[in-house]
Scaffold this motif. Structure first.
Motif, PDB file in Angstrom:
ATOM      1  N   CYS A  51       0.835  -1.207   0.000  1.00  0.00           N
ATOM      2  CA  CYS A  51       0.000   0.000   0.000  1.00  0.00           C
ATOM      3  C   CYS A  51       0.870   1.257   0.000  1.00  0.00           C
ATOM      4  N   ARG A  52       1.926   1.217   0.779  1.00  0.00           N
ATOM      5  CA  ARG A  52       2.816   2.380   0.848  1.00  0.00           C
ATOM      6  C   ARG A  52       3.511   2.611  -0.484  1.00  0.00           C
ATOM      7  N   LEU A  53       4.025   1.552  -1.102  1.00  0.00           N
ATOM      8  CA  LEU A  53       4.763   1.698  -2.363  1.00  0.00           C
ATOM      9  C   LEU A  53       3.860   2.100  -3.518  1.00  0.00           C
ATOM     10  N   SER A  54       2.583   1.807  -3.431  1.00  0.00           N
ATOM     11  CA  SER A  54       1.668   2.162  -4.513  1.00  0.00           C
ATOM     12  C   SER A  54       1.023   3.521  -4.291  1.00  0.00           C
ATOM     13  N   GLY A  55       1.498   4.261  -3.272  1.00  0.00           N
ATOM     14  CA  GLY A  55       1.022   5.623  -3.073  1.00  0.00           C
ATOM     15  C   GLY A  55      -0.262   5.736  -2.286  1.00  0.00           C
ATOM     16  N   ARG A  56      -0.740   4.643  -1.681  1.00  0.00           N
ATOM     17  CA  ARG A  56      -1.959   4.688  -0.876  1.00  0.00           C
ATOM     18  C   ARG A  56      -1.714   4.011   0.473  1.00  0.00           C
ATOM     19  N   PRO A  57      -0.882   4.609   1.309  1.00  0.00           N
ATOM     20  CA  PRO A  57      -0.542   3.970   2.584  1.00  0.00           C
ATOM     21  C   PRO A  57      -1.768   3.804   3.482  1.00  0.00           C
ATOM     22  N   LEU A  58      -1.733   2.742   4.287  1.00  0.00           N
ATOM     23  CA  LEU A  58      -2.830   2.478   5.212  1.00  0.00           C
ATOM     24  C   LEU A  58      -2.765   3.451   6.382  1.00  0.00           C
ATOM     25  N   ASP A  59      -3.923   3.901   6.834  1.00  0.00           N
ATOM     26  CA  ASP A  59      -3.935   4.712   8.053  1.00  0.00           C
ATOM     27  C   ASP A  59      -3.781   3.803   9.269  1.00  0.00           C
ATOM     28  N   GLN A  60      -3.540   4.411  10.419  1.00  0.00           N
ATOM     29  CA  GLN A  60      -3.233   3.648  11.627  1.00  0.00           C
ATOM     30  C   GLN A  60      -4.373   2.703  12.013  1.00  0.00           C
ATOM     31  N   GLN A  61      -5.597   3.173  11.903  1.00  0.00           N
ATOM     32  CA  GLN A  61      -6.737   2.348  12.300  1.00  0.00           C
ATOM     33  C   GLN A  61      -6.869   1.111  11.402  1.00  0.00           C
ATOM     34  N   THR A  62      -6.654   1.277  10.103  1.00  0.00           N
ATOM     35  CA  THR A  62      -6.753   0.149   9.177  1.00  0.00           C
ATOM     36  C   THR A  62      -5.632  -0.853   9.423  1.00  0.00           C
ATOM     37  N   MET A  63      -4.426  -0.342   9.701  1.00  0.00           N
ATOM     38  CA  MET A  63      -3.320  -1.250  10.018  1.00  0.00           C
ATOM     39  C   MET A  63      -3.610  -2.051  11.275  1.00  0.00           C
ATOM     40  N   GLU A  64      -4.170  -1.377  12.290  1.00  0.00           N
ATOM     41  CA  GLU A  64      -4.516  -2.081  13.529  1.00  0.00           C
ATOM     42  C   GLU A  64      -5.532  -3.190  13.256  1.00  0.00           C
ATOM     43  N   ARG A  65      -6.497  -2.873  12.419  1.00  0.00           N
ATOM     44  CA  ARG A  65      -7.524  -3.852  12.084  1.00  0.00           C
ATOM     45  C   ARG A  65      -6.927  -5.051  11.340  1.00  0.00           C
TER      46      ARG A  65
END
Length: 472
Positions: free
Chosen positions: A117-131
């Motif tokens: 997600c980070r390399l494709s320019g759409r990094p995950l937000d903290q809440q989504t990563m936690e999930r």
């Protein structure tokens, strides 16, 4: 945590997931225990398309909404992993049930999903990563692993991941195969059989490119310590690949379903699946494209596959295509265990039928070892097999055929009907292993055993058994 609505479910059909899974596999293979297990037991070199299909099916079962299906799949995976243990070529033990190792496998998939997600320019937000992290923790719990092998919080996870990367990962043989051999020598999927020139042309370009993209995406401390080369411009190409894959989300729903794509790649043109007609038409166009490529840029000729039912394999071909399931150049127990694993997976066996099938193959291995292992090194080389010109239809192989028939005959009526036949061969009922297409609507025990032995000893190419045990 599972099924539609979960974060993992949203990622499953994301085209970026293909790049992320290659990256995760490299990080797994760089772990000494996992690398040792892959080299000794895995079919990912000789049968990569089969391995891919089985892996996707397992992930669908584990992350689906049905708890009973998940529990059954977890039990199957645990039985499979219990059979994968030994020592690597440096004498170090490995065990696929080691909870620390299993936690690392899950960690690589989670971290690679975040990285894609980070390399494709759409990094995950903290809440989504936690999930997402909670979902992978639930995955380990569903496998029966006790908590604590993955850090309890996402904040602690990053320190754990960096420590393993910097202190435990190695430049293993399995990792080098994934990076530099697997894609460069990837056999054609069934869809492209008979198009060696077209496949070779595409593989020549794509293989090294996937390797360069994957290396560029790996953590810098590991790249430096493992001495992995980074080509000039590789970072730019890597980021472009992730960005391009991310744009595929704009395609209509259903175009990029992972299961559909995998099924099409593994679809035999002899199948009764209606999609086979479309694939046949596509293949005709590919044939014309291949002819054009040969005119423009001739490649070294590759041997054309033998036509169905016209020739028998040589002993060397049979050894390579059927017996050597792991692709290491030798026949030993992991090869026959891989056959049992594939058959058990196709038939979706539970205990005790699964163990009966493994035990039958183990008996066959003991018989083969006693007859063919002339130098006593515990394995059979292609030369030993070819020199013996063996007739393999001994009592142990007959026992394999009998147990396989019983496992396929779900209702125990001593006849394999059309549905049971499809479960094993993934096609409608058609007996041609004896060289004559039949119109029968059932398959007797004696006929099944005769055809199975004919394939395993006569080395004849057949429509049912080649996709089952020979194709990649």
């Amino acid at each position: 945590m599972f099924g539609p609505g979960s974060q993992f479910h949203e990622f499953f059909n994301d085209p970026r997931w293909a790049l992320a899974m290659v990256r995760a596999t490299v990080l797994e293979a760089a772990h000494p225990q996992i690398g040792g297990a892959l080299i000794d037991n895995s079919t990912f070199v000789a049968h990569p398309w089969r391995r891919l299909r089985n892996t996707l099916l397992s992930l669908q079962r584990m992350f689906g909404a049905d708890d009973q299906v998940r529990q059954r799949e977890a039990a199957r995976l645990n039985r499979l992993h219990a059979r994968l243990n030994g020592t690597d070529r440096q004498g170090r033990p490995y065990d696929a049930l080691d909870p620390e190792v299993r936690a690392w496998v899950v960690a690589t998939i989670f971290e690679s999903a975040v990285t894609m997600c980070r390399l494709s320019g759409r990094p995950l937000d903290q809440q989504t990563m936690e999930r997402l992290y909670a979902e992978f923790q639930a995955f380990l719990a569903a496998m029966g692993d006790e908590g604590g092998h993955l850090p309890p919080s996402l904040h602690e996870f990053w320190g754990y991941f960096d420590r393993v990367v910097e202190e435990e990962l190695e430049n293993t043989e399995a990792m080098r195969i994934v990076l530099y051999k697997l894609f460069d020598h990837l056999p054609a999927p069934p869809l492209l059989h008979g198009l060696p020139t077209l496949w070779a042309a595409g593989r020549t370009v794509v293989g090294p490119l996937i390797g360069a993209i994957t290396v560029a995406s790996l953590p810098e401390p590991f790249r430096r310590r493992a001495g992995l080369p980074e080509l000039p411009g590789a970072q730019t190409v890597m980021q472009g690949a992730y960005l391009a894959a991310g744009l595929a989300r704009l395609l209509p729903d259903g175009w990029i379903q992972a299961a559909i794509v995998t099924d099409l790649l593994s679809l035999s043109l002899d199948s009764d699946d209606p999609r086979a007609r479309t694939v046949t038409a596509l293949r005709d166009k590919m044939n014309r494209a291949a002819a054009l490529i040969r005119l423009i840029a001739p490649l070294p000729p590759e041997p054309e596959p033998a036509q169905e039912g016209t020739t028998r394999r040589s002993a060397e071909q049979f050894f390579t295509e059927v017996l050597d399931q792991t692709g290491n150049g030798y026949l030993d127990w992991p090869d026959l265990a891989a056959m049992a694993r594939e058959l058990s997976s196709r038939l979706d066996l539970d205990e005790p039928e699964e163990t009966r099938l493994y035990d039958a193959f183990a008996g066959w291995w003991r018989e083969l070892q006693a007859a063919l292992d002339t130098d006593g090194d515990g394995r059979v080389s292609a030369q030993e097999y070819a020199a013996a010109v063996p007739s393999l239809a001994g009592p142990a192989l007959i026992r394999v055929a009998e147990v396989l028939f019983d496992a396929t005959d779900k209702d125990g009526n001593q006849i394999i009907d059309a549905d049971e036949y499809r479960a094993l061969f993934r096609t409608a009922f058609r007996r041609d292993t004896a060289g004559c297409a039949g119109t029968e609507t059932h398959y007797t025990r004696s006929a099944f055993i005769k055809d199975f032995l004919s394939f395993m000893t006569g080395r004849r190419r057949t429509t049912p058994y080649d996709p089952l045990l020979a194709q990649a």
